[in-house]
Enzyme design. Structure first.
Site, PDB file in Angstrom:
ATOM      1  N   ASP A 205      -3.781   1.685  -3.503  1.00 30.27           N
ATOM      2  CA  ASP A 205      -4.225   2.805  -4.335  1.00 30.27           C
ATOM      3  C   ASP A 205      -3.222   3.950  -4.191  1.00 30.27           C
ATOM      4  O   ASP A 205      -2.976   4.425  -3.082  1.00 30.27           O
ATOM      5  CB  ASP A 205      -5.615   3.261  -3.882  1.00 30.27           C
ATOM      6  CG  ASP A 205      -6.271   4.219  -4.861  1.00 30.27           C
ATOM      7  OD1 ASP A 205      -5.547   5.016  -5.495  1.00 30.27           O
ATOM      8  OD2 ASP A 205      -7.505   4.181  -4.990  1.00 30.27           O
TER       9      ASP A 205
ATOM     10  N   ASP B 297     -12.056  -0.455   6.550  1.00 36.89           N
ATOM     11  CA  ASP B 297     -10.836   0.279   6.248  1.00 36.89           C
ATOM     12  C   ASP B 297      -9.659  -0.348   6.984  1.00 36.89           C
ATOM     13  O   ASP B 297      -9.745  -0.679   8.172  1.00 36.89           O
ATOM     14  CB  ASP B 297     -11.006   1.741   6.666  1.00 36.89           C
ATOM     15  CG  ASP B 297      -9.715   2.513   6.595  1.00 36.89           C
ATOM     16  OD1 ASP B 297      -9.216   2.727   5.474  1.00 36.89           O
ATOM     17  OD2 ASP B 297      -9.183   2.872   7.663  1.00 36.89           O
TER      18      ASP B 297
ATOM     19  N   GLU C  94      -3.449  -9.072   5.359  1.00 40.52           N
ATOM     20  CA  GLU C  94      -3.262  -8.475   4.038  1.00 40.52           C
ATOM     21  C   GLU C  94      -4.222  -7.305   3.919  1.00 40.52           C
ATOM     22  O   GLU C  94      -5.441  -7.491   3.889  1.00 40.52           O
ATOM     23  CB  GLU C  94      -3.512  -9.492   2.930  1.00 40.52           C
ATOM     24  CG  GLU C  94      -3.279  -8.909   1.543  1.00 40.52           C
ATOM     25  CD  GLU C  94      -3.455  -9.914   0.424  1.00 40.52           C
ATOM     26  OE1 GLU C  94      -3.494  -9.475  -0.740  1.00 40.52           O
ATOM     27  OE2 GLU C  94      -3.569 -11.122   0.709  1.00 40.52           O
TER      28      GLU C  94
ATOM     29  N   LYS D  65      -3.327  12.241  -7.366  1.00 37.72           N
ATOM     30  CA  LYS D  65      -3.476  13.693  -7.270  1.00 37.72           C
ATOM     31  C   LYS D  65      -2.934  14.187  -5.933  1.00 37.72           C
ATOM     32  O   LYS D  65      -3.189  13.596  -4.890  1.00 37.72           O
ATOM     33  CB  LYS D  65      -4.946  14.090  -7.424  1.00 37.72           C
ATOM     34  CG  LYS D  65      -5.516  13.786  -8.810  1.00 37.72           C
ATOM     35  CD  LYS D  65      -6.969  14.218  -8.909  1.00 37.72           C
ATOM     36  CE  LYS D  65      -7.528  13.906 -10.297  1.00 37.72           C
ATOM     37  NZ  LYS D  65      -8.957  14.300 -10.420  1.00 37.72           N
TER      38      LYS D  65
ATOM     39  N   THR E  61       0.109 -10.439  -8.489  1.00 34.17           N
ATOM     40  CA  THR E  61      -1.205  -9.909  -8.159  1.00 34.17           C
ATOM     41  C   THR E  61      -1.817  -9.222  -9.378  1.00 34.17           C
ATOM     42  O   THR E  61      -1.142  -8.928 -10.368  1.00 34.17           O
ATOM     43  CB  THR E  61      -1.129  -8.893  -7.009  1.00 34.17           C
ATOM     44  OG1 THR E  61      -0.493  -7.695  -7.485  1.00 34.17           O
ATOM     45  CG2 THR E  61      -0.332  -9.439  -5.834  1.00 34.17           C
ATOM     46  N   LYS E  62      -3.114  -8.958  -9.292  1.00 40.21           N
ATOM     47  CA  LYS E  62      -3.833  -8.319 -10.400  1.00 40.21           C
ATOM     48  C   LYS E  62      -3.191  -6.991 -10.779  1.00 40.21           C
ATOM     49  O   LYS E  62      -2.906  -6.731 -11.958  1.00 40.21           O
ATOM     50  CB  LYS E  62      -5.296  -8.121 -10.006  1.00 40.21           C
ATOM     51  CG  LYS E  62      -6.121  -7.332 -11.017  1.00 40.21           C
ATOM     52  CD  LYS E  62      -7.539  -7.125 -10.501  1.00 40.21           C
ATOM     53  CE  LYS E  62      -8.345  -6.253 -11.450  1.00 40.21           C
ATOM     54  NZ  LYS E  62      -9.723  -6.024 -10.933  1.00 40.21           N
TER      55      LYS E  62
END
Length: 254
Positions: free
Chosen positions: A157, A134, A82, A161, A233-234
């Protein structure tokens, strides 16, 4: 490919300076971390005590060393990575429901891993291990080719931008790397609630020839059990609160 920044890691800590980053030379796009600082955060005294006691067995830090998964888990079982587990709330909730599988949660944020570690210890969960680093570097350096039965990337994420799109984890190179780590028949599952990121992923669904794109089955019984999130999930919850549309993507290794 060229290895960059081979600073020695200490247990539970990332090396100082620029994060470890592989320079891939295969013509594909890979996430670029850039020169920004990751959230460090602090642990409570209880979290620090649990970390010091249990991290040496349950956790690893990014290193140039391929993991012996059966040795680490004390068993030979299907393993799911995950990528970007966050605080691990859903990871800890799902793990007991798939106790026959090994789960490796990969996350940079130490307080998030500490929360997951606490949930694992208190919940007496035996099938979760953690790697701090990472996700792309962990896949490249620490998982052997064709060693994984599944890879999950839930609500990454979106880096909204335009100048930060190069940091998005879903890139042509990442899909190629994941495909190389999946066993034949292995499943990649990505979920996002960010509309622009979904459009980005839509452009990449057929880019990796080793992966068969499955879309998202209308019949829920056709969803591979390996990928069933089973709990919200959150970040999915936050998206639903904002009435965002959840997009799910499935691929199978040919």
């Amino acid at each position: 490919m060229v290895w960059m920044n081979n600073s020695e890691n200490t247990p539970g800590s990332l090396p100082p300076g620029r994060p470890l980053q592989t320079e891939f030379n295969d013509g594909r796009d890979y996430p670029r971390l850039g020169n920004f600082s990751f959230r460090r955060g602090t642990l409570t005294d209880n979290q620090e005590a649990l970390w010091n006691e249990h991290w040496p067995k349950l956790g690893k830090v990014l290193a140039d060393e391929v993991i012996d998964l059966p040795e680490w888990f004390d068993r030979d079982a299907e393993t799911i990575a995950e990528i970007g587990s966050g605080t691990g709330t859903s990871t800890a909730a799902m793990a007991p429901l798939e106790a026959e599988k090994n789960i490796v949660a990969v996350e940079l944020y130490r307080p998030g891993l500490a929360k997951l570690l606490g949930s694992v210890v208190r919940g007496d969960i035996h099938n979760v291990r953690m790697i701090r680093g990472d996700g792309v570097e962990v896949l490249q350096r620490m998982f052997a080719p064709e060693s994984l039965s599944g890879v999950r990337i839930y609500f990454p994420d979106p880096w909204p931008k335009a100048r930060h799109h190069k940091r998005r984890i879903v890139q042509s190179g990442t899909l190629h790397l994941i495909a190389s780590r999946l066993k034949p028949g292995g499943i990649l599952h990505i979920a996002t609630d960010h509309a622009d990121y979904a459009e980005w992923i839509d452009e990449l669904v057929e880019v990796e020839e080793q992966l068969e794109y499955l879309g998202w089955p209308e019949d829920q019984s056709d969803i591979p059990q390996l990928t069933d999130r089973q709990v919200i999930t959150k970040f999915e919850g936050k998206g639903l609160d904002k009435e965002h549309i959840i997009r799910e993507y499935l691929w199978r290794k040919k």
